[in-house]
Design an enzyme around this catalytic site. Sequence first.
Site, PDB file in Angstrom:
ATOM      1  N   ARG A  63     -11.933  54.600   6.699  1.00 14.60           N
ATOM      2  CA  ARG A  63     -12.175  54.224   8.199  1.00 14.60           C
ATOM      3  C   ARG A  63     -11.430  52.820   8.528  1.00 14.60           C
ATOM      4  O   ARG A  63     -10.946  52.618   9.703  1.00 14.60           O
ATOM      5  CB  ARG A  63     -13.569  54.134   8.272  1.00 14.60           C
ATOM      6  CG  ARG A  63     -13.728  53.698  10.023  1.00 14.60           C
ATOM      7  CD  ARG A  63     -15.189  54.234  10.570  1.00 14.60           C
ATOM      8  NE  ARG A  63     -16.194  53.013  10.003  1.00 14.60           N
ATOM      9  CZ  ARG A  63     -17.344  53.036  10.234  1.00 14.60           C
ATOM     10  NH1 ARG A  63     -18.207  54.022  10.760  1.00 14.60           N
ATOM     11  NH2 ARG A  63     -18.280  52.175   9.518  1.00 14.60           N
ATOM     12  N   ARG A 116       3.805  40.458  16.829  1.00 19.48           N
ATOM     13  CA  ARG A 116       4.963  39.961  15.952  1.00 19.48           C
ATOM     14  C   ARG A 116       4.794  38.585  15.429  1.00 19.48           C
ATOM     15  O   ARG A 116       5.543  38.198  14.200  1.00 19.48           O
ATOM     16  CB  ARG A 116       6.094  40.587  16.493  1.00 19.48           C
ATOM     17  CG  ARG A 116       6.215  41.948  16.653  1.00 19.48           C
ATOM     18  CD  ARG A 116       7.612  42.284  17.564  1.00 19.48           C
ATOM     19  NE  ARG A 116       7.584  41.541  18.721  1.00 19.48           N
ATOM     20  CZ  ARG A 116       8.457  41.679  19.508  1.00 19.48           C
ATOM     21  NH1 ARG A 116       9.630  42.363  19.647  1.00 19.48           N
ATOM     22  NH2 ARG A 116       8.488  40.787  20.810  1.00 19.48           N
ATOM     23  N   LYS A 162     -12.866  50.484  15.011  1.00 22.57           N
ATOM     24  CA  LYS A 162     -13.859  49.483  14.596  1.00 22.57           C
ATOM     25  C   LYS A 162     -13.234  48.217  14.688  1.00 22.57           C
ATOM     26  O   LYS A 162     -12.883  47.651  13.892  1.00 22.57           O
ATOM     27  CB  LYS A 162     -14.532  49.827  13.326  1.00 22.57           C
ATOM     28  CG  LYS A 162     -16.076  49.052  13.321  1.00 22.57           C
ATOM     29  CD  LYS A 162     -16.726  49.682  12.080  1.00 22.57           C
ATOM     30  CE  LYS A 162     -17.886  49.034  12.069  1.00 22.57           C
ATOM     31  NZ  LYS A 162     -19.034  48.919  12.880  1.00 22.57           N
ATOM     32  N   GLU A 195     -23.091  57.023  22.452  1.00 25.89           N
ATOM     33  CA  GLU A 195     -23.654  56.500  21.271  1.00 25.89           C
ATOM     34  C   GLU A 195     -24.343  55.285  21.634  1.00 25.89           C
ATOM     35  O   GLU A 195     -24.629  55.128  23.005  1.00 25.89           O
ATOM     36  CB  GLU A 195     -22.510  55.965  20.252  1.00 25.89           C
ATOM     37  CG  GLU A 195     -21.838  54.851  20.584  1.00 25.89           C
ATOM     38  CD  GLU A 195     -20.674  54.456  19.626  1.00 25.89           C
ATOM     39  OE1 GLU A 195     -20.966  54.533  18.404  1.00 25.89           O
ATOM     40  OE2 GLU A 195     -19.660  53.793  20.184  1.00 25.89           O
TER      41      GLU A 195
END
Length: 301
Positions: A63, A116, A162, A195
């Site tokens: 993940r 960058r 995440k 959630e």
Amino acid sequence: MTSAASVKKEKTALKIYFNGELIDKEKACVSVFDHGLLYGDGVFEGIRTYGSLVFRLKEHIDRLYKSADAIELKIPMTKLEMMDAVIMTLKANSLKDAYIRLVITRGPGDLGLDPRKCKKPTIFIITDKITLYPKEFYQKGLEIITATTRRNLPQALDPRIKSLNYLNNILGKIDAIKAGTVEAIMLSYDGHVAECTGDNIFIVKKGELITPPVEVGALEGITRDAVIDLAKDLDMPFYAKMLKMDDVYESEEVFLTGTAAEIVPVIKIDDRVIGDGKPGKSTLKLTTAFRELTKTDGVRY
Ligand code: PXG
């Protein structure tokens, strides 16, 4: 402090994995130019160990790399090297039941957004004792609320990533705290259940186990996936379905899942009693099965 005491303190100082080295907690500092700090530009994982077993370590690392890929952040280590780094840090601190925080930032750059300019990602791993919810939460069940703050729009910042940008969740958590609770349900922009601020949500209705699909705007929780696997093992009918708050209010059981929380029953939402106001049968059955799983499903060290 006597010299003997200072020697003892030195020996017990928490070691942090920091860019390839194990260093003392006090010395583990990131630059004020780090884009993880300046912009929340980075990803992380929260992992847990049971005894000397890292629960579903491979899945957490997968993940992490998926999240990094989604923000075009190249992690300069292989997944295997990352797993070794986690285990090395746990061993250095002689930790058994531990919480692991693995963080990768874009690294130090300049004051502009341009990623960058960040030449080297910052990688650190904190392993520490875990803080658990009080036992009472599991015995009696939680009373939670619906947050007024909506979950991030997946087309803007996908909650499946995440990332170090947790402000959306923190605003939801503030809603919970103001209502005198510890968690809050977060809805999608168009009013579907997504959630909680740091946990996934499941309901049991007419004997079916249901959780919202992650596409609605939720993290694909490692605990969520484990519960789905267990439901299959236990022959519990399971569906990932879009839910409105009315579906949740009218359900027989509600529970939350997360690495720290494991499976925690919910007995009241927005002052409405869920089921008979006690942790439900399916919740307890899944909790027992989950506790068994934590003894075997992971990487030993
Ligand atoms: N949703 C969100 C938004 C999360 O942050 C979960 C669901 C559950 O996922 P896992 O993989 O843990 O089953 C999380 C993860 C904390 C804390 O300190 C909690 C999480 C992450 C970081 C910190 O409460 N939960």
